[in-house]
Scaffold this active site. Sequence first.
Site, PDB file in Angstrom:
ATOM      1  N   ARG A 295       0.810  -1.175  -0.010  1.00  0.00           N
ATOM      2  CA  ARG A 295       0.021  -0.062   0.031  1.00  0.00           C
ATOM      3  C   ARG A 295       0.786   1.369   0.058  1.00  0.00           C
ATOM      4  NH1 ARG A 295      -2.503   0.881   5.456  1.00  0.00           N
ATOM      5  NH2 ARG A 295      -1.206   2.808   5.322  1.00  0.00           N
ATOM      6  N   HIS A 299      -3.877   4.456   4.381  1.00  0.00           N
ATOM      7  CA  HIS A 299      -4.942   3.686   4.283  1.00  0.00           C
ATOM      8  C   HIS A 299      -6.028   4.225   3.574  1.00  0.00           C
ATOM      9  CE1 HIS A 299      -8.057   0.503   5.514  1.00  0.00           C
ATOM     10  NE2 HIS A 299      -8.616   1.768   6.132  1.00  0.00           N
ATOM     11  N   TYR A 308       2.981   5.313  12.134  1.00  0.00           N
ATOM     12  CA  TYR A 308       3.356   3.788  12.249  1.00  0.00           C
ATOM     13  C   TYR A 308       4.359   3.065  11.392  1.00  0.00           C
ATOM     14  CZ  TYR A 308      -0.543   3.407   8.828  1.00  0.00           C
ATOM     15  OH  TYR A 308      -1.259   3.720   7.762  1.00  0.00           O
TER      16      TYR A 308
HETATM   17  C1  LIG Z   1     -15.607  -5.820  10.618  1.00  0.00           C
HETATM   18  C2  LIG Z   1     -14.633  -4.484  10.585  1.00  0.00           C
HETATM   19  N1  LIG Z   1     -13.867  -4.133  11.511  1.00  0.00           N
HETATM   20  C3  LIG Z   1     -13.024  -3.026  11.290  1.00  0.00           C
HETATM   21  C4  LIG Z   1     -13.040  -2.361  10.354  1.00  0.00           C
HETATM   22  C5  LIG Z   1     -12.451  -0.961   9.944  1.00  0.00           C
HETATM   23  N2  LIG Z   1     -11.039  -1.232   9.013  1.00  0.00           N
HETATM   24  C6  LIG Z   1     -11.386  -0.802   7.663  1.00  0.00           C
HETATM   25  S1  LIG Z   1     -10.260  -1.257   6.660  1.00  0.00           S
HETATM   26  C7  LIG Z   1      -9.418  -2.036   7.951  1.00  0.00           C
HETATM   27  C8  LIG Z   1      -8.007  -2.558   7.701  1.00  0.00           C
HETATM   28  C9  LIG Z   1      -8.037  -3.733   6.765  1.00  0.00           C
HETATM   29  O1  LIG Z   1      -6.972  -4.137   6.364  1.00  0.00           O
HETATM   30  P1  LIG Z   1      -6.695  -5.162   5.180  1.00  0.00           P
HETATM   31  O2  LIG Z   1      -7.657  -6.455   5.097  1.00  0.00           O
HETATM   32  O3  LIG Z   1      -5.340  -5.363   5.224  1.00  0.00           O
HETATM   33  O4  LIG Z   1      -7.141  -4.285   3.768  1.00  0.00           O
HETATM   34  P2  LIG Z   1      -6.564  -3.150   3.226  1.00  0.00           P
HETATM   35  O5  LIG Z   1      -7.450  -1.968   3.930  1.00  0.00           O
HETATM   36  O6  LIG Z   1      -5.139  -3.057   3.563  1.00  0.00           O
HETATM   37  O7  LIG Z   1      -6.624  -3.405   1.748  1.00  0.00           O
HETATM   38  C10 LIG Z   1     -10.228  -1.920   9.217  1.00  0.00           C
HETATM   39  C11 LIG Z   1      -9.673  -2.326  10.481  1.00  0.00           C
HETATM   40  C12 LIG Z   1     -13.975  -2.674   9.140  1.00  0.00           C
HETATM   41  N3  LIG Z   1     -13.910  -2.205   7.945  1.00  0.00           N
HETATM   42  N4  LIG Z   1     -14.683  -3.826   9.363  1.00  0.00           N
END
Ligand SMILES: Cc1ncc(C[n+]2csc(CCOP(=O)(O)OP(=O)(O)O)c2C)c(N)n1
Lengths: 402, 402, 342, 342
Positions: A295, A299, A308
């Site tokens: 990434r 985010h 971080y």
């Molecule tokens: C069930 C749930 N918990 C928390 C979140 C908040 N949240 C949104 S994106 C994220 C991180 C996701 O990381 P990853 O699966 O690696 O996907 P990326 O964003 O890196 O594409 C979090 C914790 C959410 N959307 N859904």
Amino acid sequence: MSSAEQWTHPEPGAGPAAQAAQPSREQVIAGLRATNEGGAELTQLLTPEGERVDSPQFDSYVADVDAEVLRGLYRDMVLVRRADRESNAMQRQGQLGIWVPLLGQEAAQIGSGRALRKRDMAFPSYREHGVAFTRGVDFKELLGIFRCSDQSGWDFQAHGFHPYTIVIGNQVLNAAGYAMGQKFEGKVGDDDGEATIVYFGDGATSQGDVHEGFVWAAVYDAPLVFFCQNNQWAISEPTERQSRLPLYQRARGYGFPGIRVDGNDVLACLAVTRWALDECRHGNGPVLIEAFTYRMDAHTTTDDPTRYRLSEELEVWKHKDPIERVRVHLARNGLADQDFFDKVQAEADDFAADLRDFCFNMPDPPPERIFSEVYAEPSPVLDAQREEYLAYLAGFAEAGGH
Amino acid sequence: MSSAEQWTHPEPGAGPAAQAAQPSREQVIAGLRATNEGGAELTQLLTPEGERVDSPQFDSYVADVDAEVLRGLYRDMVLVRRADRESNAMQRQGQLGIWVPLLGQEAAQIGSGRALRKRDMAFPSYREHGVAFTRGVDFKELLGIFRCSDQSGWDFQAHGFHPYTIVIGNQVLNAAGYAMGQKFEGKVGDDDGEATIVYFGDGATSQGDVHEGFVWAAVYDAPLVFFCQNNQWAISEPTERQSRLPLYQRARGYGFPGIRVDGNDVLACLAVTRWALDECRHGNGPVLIEAFTYRMDAHTTTDDPTRYRLSEELEVWKHKDPIERVRVHLARNGLADQDFFDKVQAEADDFAADLRDFCFNMPDPPPERIFSEVYAEPSPVLDAQREEYLAYLAGFAEAGGH
Amino acid sequence: MAAPVKSTVDSAHSTVQKLTIGKGLNLGLRTAMEADDKVIILGEDVGKLGGVFRITDGLQKDFGEQRVLDTPLAESGIIGTAVGLAVRGFRPVCEIQFEGFIFPGFDQISSQLAKLHYRSQGRIKMPVVIRVPFGGGIGAVEHHSESPESLFSHIPGLKVVSCSNPADAYWMIQQAIACDDPVLFFEPKRLYHSGAVRAEVDTAATPDPLFASRVVRQGTAATVVAYGPSVKVCLDAATAAAEEGTSLEVIDLRTLSPLDLGPVFESVRRTGRLIAVSEAPSESSLTSEIAARVQQECFYSLEAPVLRVTGFDTPYPPSKLEEEYLPDLDRVLHAVDRSLSW
Amino acid sequence: MAAPVKSTVDSAHSTVQKLTIGKGLNLGLRTAMEADDKVIILGEDVGKLGGVFRITDGLQKDFGEQRVLDTPLAESGIIGTAVGLAVRGFRPVCEIQFEGFIFPGFDQISSQLAKLHYRSQGRIKMPVVIRVPFGGGIGAVEHHSESPESLFSHIPGLKVVSCSNPADAYWMIQQAIACDDPVLFFEPKRLYHSGAVRAEVDTAATPDPLFASRVVRQGTAATVVAYGPSVKVCLDAATAAAEEGTSLEVIDLRTLSPLDLGPVFESVRRTGRLIAVSEAPSESSLTSEIAARVQQECFYSLEAPVLRVTGFDTPYPPSKLEEEYLPDLDRVLHAVDRSLSW
Ligand SMILES: Cc1ncc(C[n+]2csc(CCOP(=O)(O)OP(=O)(O)O)c2C)c(N)n1
Ligand SMILES: Cc1ncc(C[n+]2csc(CCOP(=O)(O)OP(=O)(O)O)c2C)c(N)n1
Ligand SMILES: [Mg+2]
Ligand SMILES: [Mg+2]
């Protein structure tokens, strides 16, 4: 169904593994997280330097990729990156409520997206703007979500592209169900079989729903490709907070193939996804693909990654840029000239300008939208609420403005 | 923490695998589900015929098991089986609302339970009456749950035995948290380390919570033994409805050891669980144990297994009875005489009679119990509800009976 | 029960600080962690990042990675392990990133967290706090603006509270942590960093009890009851009403379960009118419960039915429409008018 | 929308059968599966075993393993894949084994099932039925006797119904399957095989609409409203009251969301009194909602406040105590007395 034993001790990405590691640059950053951990197990067809490496296992899946196709993939990536950057900028200008950048993940998304056929179905998470593009979804149709005027704009059936899913992991089970449906309808079993692909992140692998998706797909031999974009981060948490092992190895516990592909290599992503889809079409699904990528931006636009992660990490990954390596490959091998690159750039600029224009002129939804499409069949209670509220609004209008 | 690589290609139960398969009897039932699938990968120290097989890996973990200890294990199993049968009978007589039989799983439960130390903690599911016994929980204290006069009777802290958990999978996460706590308190790292064990079934492996328990324990190096009693059935569903692969292999995807043990072999269960706990005490947890066993009775007293499984299957498993093989071993090797067996039987009968007596005389809880212990700190709303209800009841009493 | 929350007066420094709700929570968490080393924080991104709202800012740095845990991404895991940690004697404080993501943890909340004390006849205490940023008004995408608190108030065994101002944020979080029961702690996210509710907080004061409602503005014509983010809306409405000569009494519910409706009953007996305000959909909600109980307790005092101003019974709409969806000053005053002219 | 449920008269056979609720459901499911091969059943043990209550008895044998699926053991998986199957054009009917086990699936229900139609602007239909055996009175262990329906009635996008008799069981399950919205279908488990409510069902009749309440006994002194297993309790109470000269009107709610309170309002305007009965805890529940709406709509008609007879606000107790916990004839009559003497 492929034999379970076959995958008890998988030897993923066997072919090009040796050449895959490019240690020289990475080793510059001693003390950083091991960004080269993808190394020995990584399937790669195009090195960061733009060199084509052979893969006995996967070359046949991209035998049709001539200069023109490769230029097409390049163009796709440039366009979505440009649109991504434009959208990011528009968020800064207050035109979007939030933006979720795909920067750095273009190859994973274009490569896998272009591997799909029309009748295949894709279940995205919330960052798959590149996949959307390959499914013929107008980039403009994505903007409503991030402008917060809309929750999903496109015709999912026409495009074979499900609405974005924000709750981490949910779509994996939904995709498993859809793929089971393909199988139950007899659409699986030969070259013409249908398949489904579902996208999720490294963080998502911890969710119960993703596990249950693995269980269901395995038990029902569902034609489902699990496409995990491991972009190294779940907001502020590195992959080590989710797993001891490389994520593709999760598949080992379920009895279906798991493979790690260089997610910054569009050709490898195309090849591996075509292979995986092929397995599914023939009834040998499911398959897990871990696209090892990064990434490169925050985010979302509300995030501040300087809190971080070290900027050095980003610098290292810049050397592995998914677009640059194709550009170098095309140029070095005489498959594209400067004119081509200029034209693509110009097209991308137009694409972005058009997007911008559209976004700035996007109307807000009317208040009635609150109440519409809650149900397919009427709900008198809700209808009464709507009438009462609209009457209330009308009262204001009569009284001369809200 | 043990190295992840070590478990990327685990060779489980390496030692006694060769002798483990006892094909002769199983092959009698062609066409049945492959009850010998535990074969090649099964860790076994005592064959169904009562022969002790050597295990380079695990023998040292039962070096202290002399005749007396073995007789003790035998006694444990006979007692809990007798109590289990008595409880089953009492349900038939209307003294219990339901009974969840452990018949056939005595070795898995006594073997693993006896591997625990006093300060270890066990998180049961709802069938772990044998484990409860090893934790010093009075069998009588279990009955309230099944008489429906109570939801958990014992002092969980004194016994190191958590309340029964009925919602499939929940306790796995709870146990992971508890084990994390042991680690955070510095109680892990040497021979004196503490550990936690959590029990769940083959069906439970599909639940998201069990997966998340794996993820958490792996990421936090929690001293947790996952003890899966694969009794081949989740009510009416055979293990094939949950997984393509043997369940112990699930651990491979998470980077910790998974091992299959003959769940009808009390010695092997003791050895393997001691080993696994030892790993945890030293900070090398978690570990997954699949105890390959069989539910010899119905799922519960409300279940009718004739609707979904062939009685031949049961017949085959009877040959692998967990108690019988210890009895034969003790007898053949002169480690116990008939007098011993008679005494144990008499003790078991007394045990059952006592239980029966207790159960038939168990008082019903008073109506106030409905309202008590909902909260640790008072809730005025609930207090008012209690008062109102008790006043209402008192009104009836005054009026001369309810 | 842990020792009740008390202030520790430090004579060398002023005990009065100007705080936002977010800072109040942060300071409250810090104070609780200093007081009891069994207090630990679990959640997604709560460590280095300090949480997406920065409520746990600086805590991992000062208390270490074993007291402030960046967990794997799974809410059932967060809550399920917190339950186990509580069995072990810890006092876990879980952060759910946005209320829309509490649902994967619903089962652990309703089946274990809420019931273990009852099931174990009081032998197992569950001093777990689940912090939930909730409510709308931040212009977010789906699942980031909801108000699910009514669901938890329906589940016996849980306690549910919501703060509406910095002093309550500071005290209530400490009291919730000190409470031996599981507490769902709903935080008005759109006010976290709002200057409009920033206020002086005296950390040497004696706080009100946690499970008590509070009259936050006295009035005579009608009573308005609200909690969390809606309290400010109602106070603003009361100010506007006062300018037009209508005196509204405003009650901050603070505790959503158990409800402390005594002050509401008392108020309604004086005013004869009640408007209950909440961002949540109305069906089978907290405002339904308030109406049901007030009509019973104040049957002869009511001069108009209890009216409700709530979110509509629809999913939370695209947030471009949230100003229409959320109860605002106009809708509250409209309801007051309806009540007064009943 | 699928074709509305209609009866198919078969002149050769009688169309009238004596059915229990369980048999009514079984026959309704069979009929729906015969009519539309997109209808499939998913759940734990629904195949060979026919479900732990035998409601799907014989269906796998006749429709095969691709239409009646014994799924892996995980409720989020059952509901999450049902959502995907619905996207594909199927009409899944999920069985949750006992209501206490629906919670692992809560997230898929509230985040996807309830919202996909709204999110996709109506492009994605969600014709999913979730069958939930609910309620107490069967002398079961924990988690097997609860009444969580209020939670779902609070979630916009879902429809929630409950049947109380064999004819409704037979028709409503077919109508729920034919409905293009997600329907939570709550089944009164203790009455499944009860002879006391066995009744003749004419499969050639024209059923009442699904989302409509029904007056099941007319009366004048007070109105009693209930649903599912409580309807029988209230009818018995009405019979007992009649013997003592009190005429009670009893309404079977049938649809819990959207509520169809028209018949209740109409009744209360005549009787001036309402008692709402449910086994669920009272706080923030369906009975709260009924009270809230009735006090508003019938403000001037009420001669006593709406009273509620419900489960207590505690976890479901050990079932040896369930006769104390559950609303029974005596408690209903006691409430009637209180209402009449207000
Ligand atoms: C069930 C749930 N918990 C928390 C979140 C908040 N949240 C949104 S994106 C994220 C991180 C996701 O990381 P990853 O699966 O690696 O996907 P990326 O964003 O890196 O594409 C979090 C914790 C959410 N959307 N859904
Ligand atoms: C979440 C949940 N879903 C469903 C059930 C109902 N149920 C009780 S036991 C059981 C089967 C469990 O099988 P397994 O995990 O193999 O354990 P076993 O009973 O064989 O020991 C089911 C489906 C439950 N208790 N919890
Ligand atoms: Mg990521
Ligand atoms: Mg089992």
